[in-house]
Design a protein around this motif. Structure first.
Motif, PDB file in Angstrom:
ATOM      1  N   ALA A  62      -2.183  -3.751  -3.486  1.00 42.95           N
ATOM      2  CA  ALA A  62      -1.299  -4.348  -2.468  1.00 42.95           C
ATOM      3  C   ALA A  62      -2.087  -5.327  -1.607  1.00 42.95           C
ATOM      4  O   ALA A  62      -1.615  -6.427  -1.289  1.00 42.95           O
ATOM      5  N   LYS A  63      -3.299  -4.928  -1.248  1.00 41.58           N
ATOM      6  CA  LYS A  63      -4.150  -5.785  -0.422  1.00 41.58           C
ATOM      7  C   LYS A  63      -4.516  -7.074  -1.174  1.00 41.58           C
ATOM      8  O   LYS A  63      -4.445  -8.174  -0.631  1.00 41.58           O
ATOM      9  N   MET A  64      -4.880  -6.913  -2.439  1.00 35.82           N
ATOM     10  CA  MET A  64      -5.278  -8.064  -3.258  1.00 35.82           C
ATOM     11  C   MET A  64      -4.105  -9.041  -3.446  1.00 35.82           C
ATOM     12  O   MET A  64      -4.255 -10.240  -3.326  1.00 35.82           O
ATOM     13  N   SER A  65      -2.900  -8.501  -3.711  1.00 37.99           N
ATOM     14  CA  SER A  65      -1.781  -9.349  -4.134  1.00 37.99           C
ATOM     15  C   SER A  65      -0.899  -9.819  -2.979  1.00 37.99           C
ATOM     16  O   SER A  65      -0.169 -10.793  -3.120  1.00 37.99           O
ATOM     17  N   GLY A  66      -0.944  -9.074  -1.862  1.00 40.84           N
ATOM     18  CA  GLY A  66      -0.015  -9.388  -0.769  1.00 40.84           C
ATOM     19  C   GLY A  66       1.409  -8.953  -1.089  1.00 40.84           C
ATOM     20  O   GLY A  66       2.359  -9.362  -0.431  1.00 40.84           O
ATOM     21  N   LEU A  67       1.575  -8.084  -2.104  1.00 37.94           N
ATOM     22  CA  LEU A  67       2.920  -7.657  -2.530  1.00 37.94           C
ATOM     23  C   LEU A  67       3.130  -6.160  -2.296  1.00 37.94           C
ATOM     24  O   LEU A  67       2.157  -5.390  -2.271  1.00 37.94           O
ATOM     25  N   LEU A  68       4.383  -5.765  -2.163  1.00 39.16           N
ATOM     26  CA  LEU A  68       4.703  -4.338  -2.210  1.00 39.16           C
ATOM     27  C   LEU A  68       4.248  -3.840  -3.577  1.00 39.16           C
ATOM     28  O   LEU A  68       4.566  -4.455  -4.599  1.00 39.16           O
ATOM     29  N   THR A  69       3.477  -2.749  -3.592  1.00 43.96           N
ATOM     30  CA  THR A  69       2.838  -2.327  -4.849  1.00 43.96           C
ATOM     31  C   THR A  69       3.065  -0.850  -5.124  1.00 43.96           C
ATOM     32  O   THR A  69       2.926   0.001  -4.237  1.00 43.96           O
ATOM     33  N   LEU A  70       3.383  -0.585  -6.368  1.00 42.47           N
ATOM     34  CA  LEU A  70       3.575   0.790  -6.814  1.00 42.47           C
ATOM     35  C   LEU A  70       2.465   1.151  -7.790  1.00 42.47           C
ATOM     36  O   LEU A  70       2.160   0.368  -8.692  1.00 42.47           O
ATOM     37  N   ALA A  71       1.844   2.295  -7.573  1.00 39.64           N
ATOM     38  CA  ALA A  71       0.844   2.757  -8.547  1.00 39.64           C
ATOM     39  C   ALA A  71       1.187   4.175  -8.934  1.00 39.64           C
ATOM     40  O   ALA A  71       1.669   4.951  -8.099  1.00 39.64           O
ATOM     41  N   ASP A  72       0.961   4.521 -10.172  1.00 37.31           N
ATOM     42  CA  ASP A  72       1.109   5.927 -10.521  1.00 37.31           C
ATOM     43  C   ASP A  72      -0.176   6.415 -11.157  1.00 37.31           C
ATOM     44  O   ASP A  72      -0.936   5.641 -11.729  1.00 37.31           O
ATOM     45  N   ASP A  73      -0.437   7.669 -10.954  1.00 34.77           N
ATOM     46  CA  ASP A  73      -1.542   8.293 -11.674  1.00 34.77           C
ATOM     47  C   ASP A  73      -0.945   9.530 -12.297  1.00 34.77           C
ATOM     48  O   ASP A  73      -0.296  10.332 -11.619  1.00 34.77           O
TER      49      ASP A  73
END
Ligand code: IMP
Length: 201
Positions: A62-73
């Motif tokens: 999110a920090k890198m892209s400036g976008l709302l970001t979803l991650a799953d593990d």
């Protein structure tokens, strides 16, 4: 249209998540993956839990892209193996000289389970999902799918441990389900449907 970044390069996973979101009525976001950011160096996933790793991945991307970001593990936990392979699911056979090799991982799992009798082969797929904003606001949710470890591989759909993950209530392995059937019962489906409700709000 706003962009939602899924913090993975795994196109299979992006497709699965996009299908779940579409079904949940999320149609006004363009869903993209990390393949759109070829220079990005993902952080090391050194968390001790699925939740920690999902949060690490979501916040960094999110920090890198400036976008709302979803991650799953996500991964597999097997009771008779004290929760293994757990957060090491993708790297289970790496010590044997393999690198993130699904077939080698399954081979190691089957060999570690060879003396475990029916009735004691319970396992669960777990998916921790983290949604983060570039301002480091974050939400976290988890989904699970219960099953058993089969004695041999069956089915050719899906990926990873799917062909060894037996669902007694359906009499099939996860790899014998089509995409829609898998999403309806899977750990990722459960977590993503909860995340979809947050995104809608
Ligand atoms: P990841 O860190 O979420 O990409 O997943 C880690 C590993 O868990 C994958 O490489 C797979 O081996 C396993 N895994 C996660 N989700 C699934 C699934 O839906 N089916 C089969 N294996 C999975």
């Amino acid at each position: 249209m706003d962009k939602l970044l899924i913090a993975t390069t795994n196109e299979h996973k992006i497709k699965e998540i996009a299908a779940i979101f579409a079904e949940a009525g999320i149609t006004d976001w363009e869903i993209i993956g990390l393949n759109n950011f070829p220079d990005y160096q993902p952080p090391e996933e050194d968390g001790q839990t699925f939740a920690e790793n999902a949060m690490i991945k979501a916040l960094a991307a999110a920090k890198m892209s400036g976008l709302l970001t979803l991650a799953d593990d996500s991964g597999l936990t097997v009771e008779a193996l004290n929760g293994e392979p757990g957060v090491y699911s993708a790297r289970y056979a790496d010590a044997a000289g393999q690198t993130h090799n699904d077939a080698a991982n399954r081979h190691k799992l089957l060999s570690n389970m060879q003396d475990i009798p029916d009735g004691n082969r319970q396992a669960a797929f777990v998916c921790a999902a983290a949604l983060a904003t570039p301002e480091e606001e974050a939400f976290f949710l988890e989904g699970r799918c219960e099953g058993e470890i089969a004695h041999e591989e069956r089915g050719s759909n899906g990926f990873g441990y799917d062909c060894l993950f037996y669902l007694p209530q359906l009499g099939k392995t996860m790899a014998e389900l089509d995409e829609e059937e898998k999403n309806a019962i899977s750990h990722r489906g459960a977590a993503m449907r909860k995340i979809a409700q947050i995104i809608k709000k």
